[in-house]
Design an enzyme around this catalytic site. Structure first.
Site, short mmCIF file in Angstrom:
data_model
loop_
_atom_site.label_atom_id
_atom_site.label_comp_id
_atom_site.label_asym_id
_atom_site.label_seq_id
_atom_site.Cartn_x
_atom_site.Cartn_y
_atom_site.Cartn_z
N CYS A 119 57.39 57.90 24.24
CA CYS A 119 56.92 56.53 24.42
C CYS A 119 57.79 55.59 25.25
CB CYS A 119 56.74 55.87 23.04
SG CYS A 119 55.44 56.59 22.05
N ALA A 177 55.26 50.72 26.62
CA ALA A 177 54.25 50.53 27.65
C ALA A 177 53.95 51.83 28.38
CB ALA A 177 54.71 49.46 28.65
N HIS A 178 54.65 52.91 28.03
CA HIS A 178 54.49 54.20 28.71
C HIS A 178 54.35 55.29 27.65
CE1 HIS A 178 57.51 52.11 31.60
NE2 HIS A 178 56.29 51.67 31.80
N GLN A 179 53.16 55.80 27.48
CA GLN A 179 52.94 56.88 26.52
C GLN A 179 52.68 58.17 27.31
OE1 GLN A 179 50.53 54.00 26.17
NE2 GLN A 179 52.35 52.98 25.36
#
EC number: 1.1.3.20
Length: 603
Positions: free
Chosen positions: A360, A537-539
Site C-alpha cells: 500500500c 494512495a497506491h495499492q
C-alpha cells in the site's frame, strides 16, 4: 475522524474557513481550462457514452439498442418471450474494466492495433470547466468509497480514484519511472524478464512522453521549507518529475481534478488517443462479473476462458439495468481493490492468490508549525511537491525505505490527520493550519495485506505493518512545533525566554527526547497501529504477475493462470510495492501487456 473530515471539507467559508485562513478553491473564472485541455476533451467526448443518461432517456430496450448502434456500438436485445427478455448484449474484441493509468494506456495500444475496444468505467466524467475543486464534493464523486475506505483495523485510509481517468485524474502528478532495483527484483525474483529489456525502457520513455513528464521549478512555501531543512541537515534532495504540461503551474487543488487541465491524466491523453482510433468509453456502468466458458486449457492450468463481463447501469429512479458485454479478451484495470474484488465475485480465486500480497505504500505525516513572523506556509497552496528526499531506509542494500516529500493538505484531510488529545489542542492545530508545513513519510512497504469480500460482497482490506516498516516510517528547520497524528507525539520549541538560558546542546537534547519518545511508543509491544493513522494512495499486488502459479495470479503476459483471455493491467498486476509513485510503471506495464495481446489477437 472521517466525520470530522467531511465536516471541515464542506463549504464552510463564512463560518470556519475564514478563521482558519483557508480560502477554499479559486473561482471558476480564475482558472479556465487551457485550449489543449478543451481540445482533448472534445476528442474524448466523441467516444464517451454516459450510460446512466443514455438509459434514462431510452427506457425501452429497443430504443437503447438503437442509441448504442447510432454511437457505433454493436448491440442487441433478447427478444420478447425469451429468457432475460429485453436484456442487452454488446459485442467487441476487447473489453477493459477501468480507465486509469493501466486501462487508458491499454485502450490506446489495442485500438491503434485495429481492435474493437470498449472501456467501461463505474465513475463519471466531469469536464475541467465544471470541476468545483471543493474537497468534500471531490471525495464523494471522484474517489473509491468517497475517500473514506479503511482497513479493517482502521490503521489505513485508502485513497483511490473512481472517475473517468481513475487515479491519474486525482493524483498529485508525481511521475517517477520504475526504480532500477525494482526492475531487477521483478525480473529475477518474480520471473518477468522483460522488465530488464530495452523494450520496457522504451515503454517507460514513451509513457513519460505521453504524460509530458517535466520538472516544475516553481516552489510552494512548503517545498521551500522542506528543501531548506534537507540542506541544513546535509540530506539528499532532488527535483520531482511531474506530468504537468505547464512547468509554471502552481495549482494546489489538483487532487480534486486539474481545472486548467495542465496535469496530463488519461482523460486528456491515452483515452482521447483510443477514441481517435475507434474505441468507445462507457461511464456510469459497473462490472459485476467476469463471464467464462469451459476451454481446453492454458499453460496446463486454465480450464475456463473469458467470454466477456456482466455490467449494471443504475438509473435515476434507482432501478438497475443489466447488460452483457461479450468479448474474447477481458482486461481488468479497475485498480488493486476493484480488480481482485471483481475476480473474487466471479469465483476466480487463483489458489488463494487473488486478493493476496496487498501492498500500500503507507504514508504518515509529520507537521511543523512555523512562527507567524516567518510568513504563511499555506500547505494547500502552490505546486504540490517539487522536491523529494530518499535518504531514509535501506535503499542501497535491499531497495526498501521511505521517501520524504511535501504533502498537499486541505482542511478536511488535515483535520482527519490531526491527533486528538483534547478539544482545545485540536482547535489549536486547526488555527495553526496556515502556518503548518506538512511532510509525507512515504514507505516502500515490505508488509503485506489482503483484500477480501465481506458477507455483502463488498471489498474489505486487512493490513498491518511489520516491524521493519514501522521503524522506516519514523526515521523521518526552524519550526516552533513538530507533531505527528498520534496525540502523544509532539515537540514544542521552548519560548524565547526559556531559550535564553539554554545552550544549543540542551535544545538538541530536548528534540532528541522527542525522537526517542516516538521510537519507544511505536516499538512498544502494546502499540496499536490505529493510533498512528496512515493513508494509502497506491495499492498494488492483489492479482500479481509471476512465473509460479503457486504465488501469482497472472503469467508474465498479464494473463490469468486460471482463465485464458483474462488479463490484468493495473496496480494489482505489479509483483511488489515500488517505493515510487506507480502511475508511470502501471502505464508502461500496460503498454507491454497490451502489445503482446494485440499481436495474439491480430495474428
Amino acid at each position: 475522524m472521517t466525520i470530522i473530515s467531511l465536516f471541515f471539507s464542506s463549504d464552510l467559508q463564512p463560518l470556519i474557513w475564514d478563521a482558519l485562513k483557508y480560502p477554499g478553491p479559486p473561482a471558476k473564472e480564475e482558472r479556465p481550462p487551457t485550449r489543449a485541455r478543451l481540445e482533448a476533451e472534445a476528442r474524448l467526448l466523441q467516444g464517451l457514452l454516459d450510460m446512466r443518461a443514455l438509459a434514462d432517456t431510452n427506457r425501452s430496450p429497443a430504443h437503447l439498442v438503437a442509441a448504442l448502434k447510432q454511437a457505433g456500438v454493436s448491440a442487441s436485445a433478447k427478444p420478447d418471450g425469451s429468457a432475460d427478455a429485453g436484456k442487452l448484449t454488446v459485442t467487441c474484441d476487447v473489453v477493459i474494466v477501468g480507465s486509469g493509468a493501466g486501462g487508458g494506456a491499454a485502450a490506446s495500444i489495442l485500438a491503434k492495433a485495429g481492435l474493437k475496444v470498449l472501456v467501461v468505467e463505474k465513475g463519471h466524467f466531469t469536464p475541467a470547466a465544471e470541476l468545483t475543486l471543493n474537497e468534500g464534493e471531490a471525495y464523494s464523486t471522484m474517489y473509491e468509497g468517497a475517500g473514506a475506505m479503511k482497513s479493517d483495523n482502521t490503521c489505513l485510509t485508502i485513497l483511490a480514484g473512481a472517475t473517468v481517468g481513475g487515479g491519474t485524474r486525482v493524483n498529485w502528478g508525481i511521475s517517477f519511472e520504475t526504480p532500477a532495483k525494482v526492475r531487477e527484483q521483478w525480473a529475477k525474483q518474480h520471473g518477468i524478464p522483460w522488465y530488464l529489456t530495452a523494450e520496457y525502457t522504451e515503454a517507460l520513455a514513451d509513457t513519460c512522453s505521453r504524460y509530458n513528464v517535466t520538472i516544475n521549478e516553481i516552489d510552494s512555501r512548503q517545498n521551500q521549507l522542506l528543501k531548506q531543512g534537507l540542506d541544513a541537515l546535509g540530506m539528499h534532495s532532488a527535483r520531482t518529475p511531474r506530468n504537468i504540461n505547464d512547468p509554471q503551474d502552481r495549482c494546489g487543488f489538483t487532487t480534486f481534478g486539474c481545472a486548467r487541465g495542465n496535469k496530463q491524466d488519461t482523460s486528456g491523453t491515452w483515452l482521447p488517443d483510443a477514441v481517435d482510433a475507434g474505441a468507445k468509453l462507457m461511464s456510469g456502468i459497473k462490472a459485476t462479473q467476469i463471464n467464462t466458458e469451459p476451454c481446453r486449457g492454458h499453460a496446463g492450468l486454465a480450464e475456463r476462458k473469458a467470454v466477456g463481463i456482466s455490467v449494471e447501469i443504475e438509473q435515476a429512479d434507482g432501478t438497475v439495468r443489466a447488460m452483457d458485454i461479450r468479448a474474447p479478451a477481458v482486461i481488468c484495470a479497475g485498480n488493486a481493490i476493484a480488480t481482485p474484488a471483481l475476480m473474487l465475485a466471479s469465483g476466480i480465486e487463483g489458489r488463494g492468490q487473488v486478493g493476496a500480497h496487498l501492498q500500500c505504500h503507507p504514508i504518515t505525516q509529520v507537521r511543523g508549525v512555523f512562527p507567524a513572523e516567518m510568513g504563511p506556509v499555506e500547505p494547500w497552496n502552490g505546486s504540490v511537491t517539487t522536491w523529494f528526499n530518499r535518504d531514509i531506509g535501506d535503499w542501497n542494500s535491499n531497495g526498501y525505505g521511505a521517501w520524504l516529500h511535501a504533502s498537499n493538505a486541505h482542511i478536511g484531510y488535515f483535520s482527519a490527520g490531526s491527533g486528538w488529545s483534547s478539544g482545545a489542542d485540536f482547535k489549536q492545530q486547526l488555527l495553526d493550519f496556515s502556518q503548518t508545513c506538512c511532510v509525507a513519510v512515504f514507505v516502500r512497504d515490505s508488509s503485506e495485506g489482503r483484500l477480501y469480500l465481506n458477507e455483502d460482497g463488498m471489498p474489505c482490506i486487512s493490513y498491518q505493518y511489520n516491524e521493519y516498516d514501522r521503524r522506516t516510517m519514523i526515521q523521518a528547520a526552524g519550526a516552533r512545533r513538530v507533531l505527528m497524528s498520534h496525540p502523544d507525539l509532539f515537540w514544542d520549541r521552548p519560548d524565547a525566554a526559556a531559550q535564553a538560558g539554554m545552550s544549543q546542546q540542551q535544545l538538541d537534547a530536548g528534540f532528541q527526547d522527542f525522537l526517542d519518545r516516538i521510537d519507544a511508543t511505536i516499538s512498544h509491544p502494546d502499540f496499536v497501529d490505529a493510533t498512528l493513522p496512515c493513508a494509502s494512495a497506491h495499492q498494488m499486488g492483489t492479482a500479481r504477475m509471476g512465473a509460479d502459479p503457486a504465488s501469482s495470479v497472472c503469467d508474465q503476459n498479464g494473463e490469468s493462470w486460471d482463465v485464458s483471455g483474462l488479463f490484468v493491467c493495473d496496480g494489482a498486476a505489479l509483483p511488489t510495492s515500488i517505493g515510487a509513485n506507480p502511475m508511470i510503471t502501471i502505464s508502461a506495464t500496460a503498454v507491454m501487456i497490451a502489445k503482446r495481446l494485440s499481436h495474439a489477437l491480430c495474428s
